[in-house]
Design a protein around this motif. Structure first.
Motif, mmCIF file in Angstrom:
data_model
loop_
_atom_site.group_PDB
_atom_site.id
_atom_site.type_symbol
_atom_site.label_atom_id
_atom_site.label_comp_id
_atom_site.label_asym_id
_atom_site.label_seq_id
_atom_site.Cartn_x
_atom_site.Cartn_y
_atom_site.Cartn_z
ATOM 1 N N LEU A 153 -7.197 15.524 9.511
ATOM 2 C CA LEU A 153 -6.637 14.669 10.557
ATOM 3 C C LEU A 153 -5.715 13.611 9.975
ATOM 4 O O LEU A 153 -4.847 13.085 10.667
ATOM 5 N N TRP A 154 -5.939 13.245 8.728
ATOM 6 C CA TRP A 154 -5.020 12.347 8.038
ATOM 7 C C TRP A 154 -5.160 12.556 6.547
ATOM 8 O O TRP A 154 -6.034 13.291 6.091
ATOM 9 N N ARG A 155 -4.267 11.877 5.816
ATOM 10 C CA ARG A 155 -4.287 11.934 4.368
ATOM 11 C C ARG A 155 -4.327 10.496 3.846
ATOM 12 O O ARG A 155 -3.542 9.656 4.280
ATOM 13 N N LEU A 156 -5.259 10.219 2.952
ATOM 14 C CA LEU A 156 -5.285 8.882 2.358
ATOM 15 C C LEU A 156 -4.152 8.762 1.340
ATOM 16 O O LEU A 156 -3.954 9.667 0.522
ATOM 17 N N VAL A 157 -3.423 7.660 1.414
ATOM 18 C CA VAL A 157 -2.330 7.406 0.467
ATOM 19 C C VAL A 157 -2.940 6.859 -0.822
ATOM 20 O O VAL A 157 -3.489 5.755 -0.836
ATOM 21 N N ARG A 158 -2.890 7.646 -1.879
ATOM 22 C CA ARG A 158 -3.459 7.230 -3.168
ATOM 23 C C ARG A 158 -2.375 6.897 -4.183
ATOM 24 O O ARG A 158 -2.590 6.121 -5.097
ATOM 25 N N LYS A 159 -1.232 7.534 -4.066
ATOM 26 C CA LYS A 159 -0.132 7.292 -4.994
ATOM 27 C C LYS A 159 1.180 7.368 -4.217
ATOM 28 O O LYS A 159 1.214 7.866 -3.083
ATOM 29 N N ALA A 160 2.240 6.867 -4.845
ATOM 30 C CA ALA A 160 3.513 6.744 -4.128
ATOM 31 C C ALA A 160 3.967 8.088 -3.559
ATOM 32 O O ALA A 160 4.483 8.156 -2.433
ATOM 33 N N ALA A 161 3.756 9.167 -4.309
ATOM 34 C CA ALA A 161 4.232 10.480 -3.852
ATOM 35 C C ALA A 161 3.567 10.910 -2.549
ATOM 36 O O ALA A 161 4.122 11.723 -1.790
ATOM 37 N N ASP A 162 2.379 10.364 -2.260
ATOM 38 C CA ASP A 162 1.705 10.723 -1.000
ATOM 39 C C ASP A 162 2.499 10.260 0.215
ATOM 40 O O ASP A 162 2.306 10.763 1.323
ATOM 41 N N LEU A 163 3.395 9.289 0.006
ATOM 42 C CA LEU A 163 4.208 8.796 1.120
ATOM 43 C C LEU A 163 5.283 9.798 1.516
ATOM 44 O O LEU A 163 5.920 9.652 2.554
ATOM 45 N N ASP A 164 5.508 10.801 0.666
ATOM 46 C CA ASP A 164 6.519 11.827 0.977
ATOM 47 C C ASP A 164 5.911 13.028 1.686
ATOM 48 O O ASP A 164 6.627 13.957 2.051
ATOM 49 N N ARG A 165 4.583 13.046 1.831
ATOM 50 C CA ARG A 165 3.943 14.210 2.428
ATOM 51 C C ARG A 165 3.838 14.041 3.945
ATOM 52 O O ARG A 165 3.900 12.926 4.462
ATOM 53 N N GLY A 166 3.711 15.153 4.626
ATOM 54 C CA GLY A 166 3.677 15.116 6.085
ATOM 55 C C GLY A 166 2.323 14.680 6.616
ATOM 56 O O GLY A 166 1.406 14.381 5.855
ATOM 57 N N GLY A 167 2.206 14.680 7.920
ATOM 58 C CA GLY A 167 0.944 14.321 8.552
ATOM 59 C C GLY A 167 0.744 12.824 8.612
ATOM 60 O O GLY A 167 1.610 12.042 8.211
ATOM 61 N N GLN B 289 -0.514 9.311 7.533
ATOM 62 C CA GLN B 289 -0.798 8.685 6.237
ATOM 63 C C GLN B 289 -1.616 7.416 6.453
ATOM 64 O O GLN B 289 -1.213 6.542 7.215
ATOM 65 N N ALA B 290 -2.753 7.336 5.761
ATOM 66 C CA ALA B 290 -3.629 6.173 5.922
ATOM 67 C C ALA B 290 -3.802 5.468 4.580
ATOM 68 O O ALA B 290 -4.235 6.069 3.604
ATOM 69 N N VAL B 291 -3.430 4.188 4.564
ATOM 70 C CA VAL B 291 -3.721 3.352 3.401
ATOM 71 C C VAL B 291 -5.073 2.686 3.676
ATOM 72 O O VAL B 291 -5.212 1.931 4.642
ATOM 73 N N LEU B 292 -6.063 3.003 2.850
ATOM 74 C CA LEU B 292 -7.406 2.464 3.069
ATOM 75 C C LEU B 292 -7.443 1.015 2.582
ATOM 76 O O LEU B 292 -7.106 0.717 1.425
ATOM 77 N N HIS B 293 -7.862 0.123 3.497
ATOM 78 C CA HIS B 293 -7.814 -1.322 3.246
ATOM 79 C C HIS B 293 -9.213 -1.920 3.404
ATOM 80 O O HIS B 293 -9.980 -1.479 4.265
ATOM 81 N N LEU B 294 -9.521 -2.921 2.617
ATOM 82 C CA LEU B 294 -10.790 -3.649 2.750
ATOM 83 C C LEU B 294 -10.490 -5.065 3.217
ATOM 84 O O LEU B 294 -9.803 -5.825 2.533
ATOM 85 N N GLU B 295 -11.019 -5.427 4.399
ATOM 86 C CA GLU B 295 -10.751 -6.742 4.977
ATOM 87 C C GLU B 295 -11.939 -7.661 4.702
ATOM 88 O O GLU B 295 -12.914 -7.682 5.440
ATOM 89 N N GLY B 296 -11.852 -8.398 3.591
ATOM 90 C CA GLY B 296 -12.969 -9.241 3.157
ATOM 91 C C GLY B 296 -13.802 -8.495 2.128
ATOM 92 O O GLY B 296 -14.278 -7.393 2.393
ATOM 93 N N ALA B 297 -13.964 -9.099 0.942
ATOM 94 C CA ALA B 297 -14.563 -8.375 -0.194
ATOM 95 C C ALA B 297 -16.036 -8.724 -0.401
ATOM 96 O O ALA B 297 -16.523 -8.742 -1.529
#
Ligand code: ZN
Length: 348
Positions: free
Chosen positions: A105-119, A121-129
């Motif tokens: 359903l989505w692809r986690l963005v792990r490296k810059a090249a993942d931004l060139d792939r289709g579908g 794109q989810a950058v996994l974020h932590l709000e408060g550590a």
């Protein structure tokens, strides 16, 4: 009919909503009757990806948005949350993120090249550590699970620093900056190739992140000059974001958008344009983007969910924003920031 302009969004809380809803997160992410964001509405609105936050909500003290109905308001900082409790909540949301990826359903963005792939794109974020201890072991563990963006604090204290209390009127000059552990956390994020998010941070914490030489990023904050609530940025902070090569994402949440700081009120699209124009004037058009806060804050009537994004884009065009500026705000600026931070050498 023209296809909607692609939108990459700086902040949403869909993972928190899916975790709280229980049941089948894949079905709920495909299409859902509640919340502001799912695949169906993302497709309708042209939203191709964004930062998806994990957040440890204190179930005993859920944020009551009615508190924002009658500004001025001045809410106390929520109490600290224990590491184990936070870790359990974050683990559940990271697990849902992995399930959505496994289901295609989505692809986690792990490296810059993942931004060139289709579908999607989810950058996994932590709000408060809260879930990370002073030795930062959990940071590396979450990085291995795809985490690429982190805000050291939400609006409550952690061992890393202090967030801003929700206050109107008021600014973020409310308390101390990063602790020594907070500075170590920020340096470790830089070494791992992660975004450090200053939304929710005190002004001193914001300056501490800048002093470490990272691009200043506020994923979901607006302009004090239009709506003087404590979560919004002063002109000086907006200038610093631009000068550092960072990005600020426009928050659609009503009490960050409305000049009177209230939860209700008309004219949200006009207020959004006013914030964008001001942020462009101070930070520069290459440093302003979107950070909806979908599923994390009350949305205005004329911008109720991801499917409504083309309305905001149309209003930008009506307001005289050029095509290049609109594209930069909608996706180009996040794209450039992520490529810079994630770096081509990150094998992830
Ligand atoms: Zn937030």
């Amino acid at each position: 009919m023209n296809a909607p302009i692609p939108v990459f969004d700086g902040h949403n809380d869909a993972l928190l909503r899916l975790a709280r809803a229980g049941g089948d997160p894949e079905a709920a992410f495909r299409a859902s009757r509640t919340g502001h964001i799912d695949l169906a509405r993302m497709r309708a609105g042209g939203m191709r990806g964004g930062f998806f936050a994990m957040f440890a909500l204190d179930d005993s003290l859920p944020l009551d948005f009615k508190l924002f109905d009658a500004p001025p308001y001045d809410l106390p900082l929520p109490p600290r949350m224990g590491q184990a409790e936070a870790l359990a909540r974050i683990d559940a949301q990271a697990t849902i993120a992995a399930r959505l990826e496994r289901a295609g359903l989505w692809r986690l963005v792990r490296k810059a090249a993942d931004l060139d792939r289709g579908g999607v794109q989810a950058v996994l974020h932590l709000e408060g550590a809260e879930c990370i201890g002073p030795d930062l072991v959990e940071l590396d563990a979450l990085h291995a699970r795809g985490l690429r963006s982190l805000g050291p604090v939400w609006s409550r204290p952690t061992i890393f620093g202090e967030g801003v209390p929700f206050r109107y009127p008021g600014d973020a000059d409310t308390g101390p900056g990063l602790t020594p552990a907070g500075k170590r956390l920020v340096r470790r994020c830089r070494a791992l190739g992660m975004v450090v998010d200053t939304s929710h941070m005190t002004m001193r914490g914001f300056d501490d992140v800048g002093a470490e030489g990272l691009p200043l990023v506020a994923t979901h904050s607006n302009a004090q000059a239009i709506c003087p609530c404590s979560r919004n940025l002063t002109d000086r902070q907006l200038r610093d974001i631009g000068a550092s090569g960072g990005v600020v994402g426009l928050n659609f949440g009503t009490f960050f958008l409305n000049p009177d700081g209230g939860r209700q009120g008309a004219g949200a699209l006009d207020h959004a344009i006013a914030h964008l124009a001001h942020m462009i004037e101070l930070a520069g058009a290459a440093h302003v983007a979107l950070g909806s806060d979908f599923d994390g804050a009350p949305m205005p009537e004329d911008l109720p969910d991801a499917a409504a994004l083309p309305r905001l884009v149309a209003r930008m065009a009506q307001a005289g924003f050029g095509r290049d500026t609109i594209a930069a705000i909608c996706h180009g600026n996040w794209d450039r920031l992520l490529r810079r931070v994630l770096g081509p050498a990150d094998a992830g």
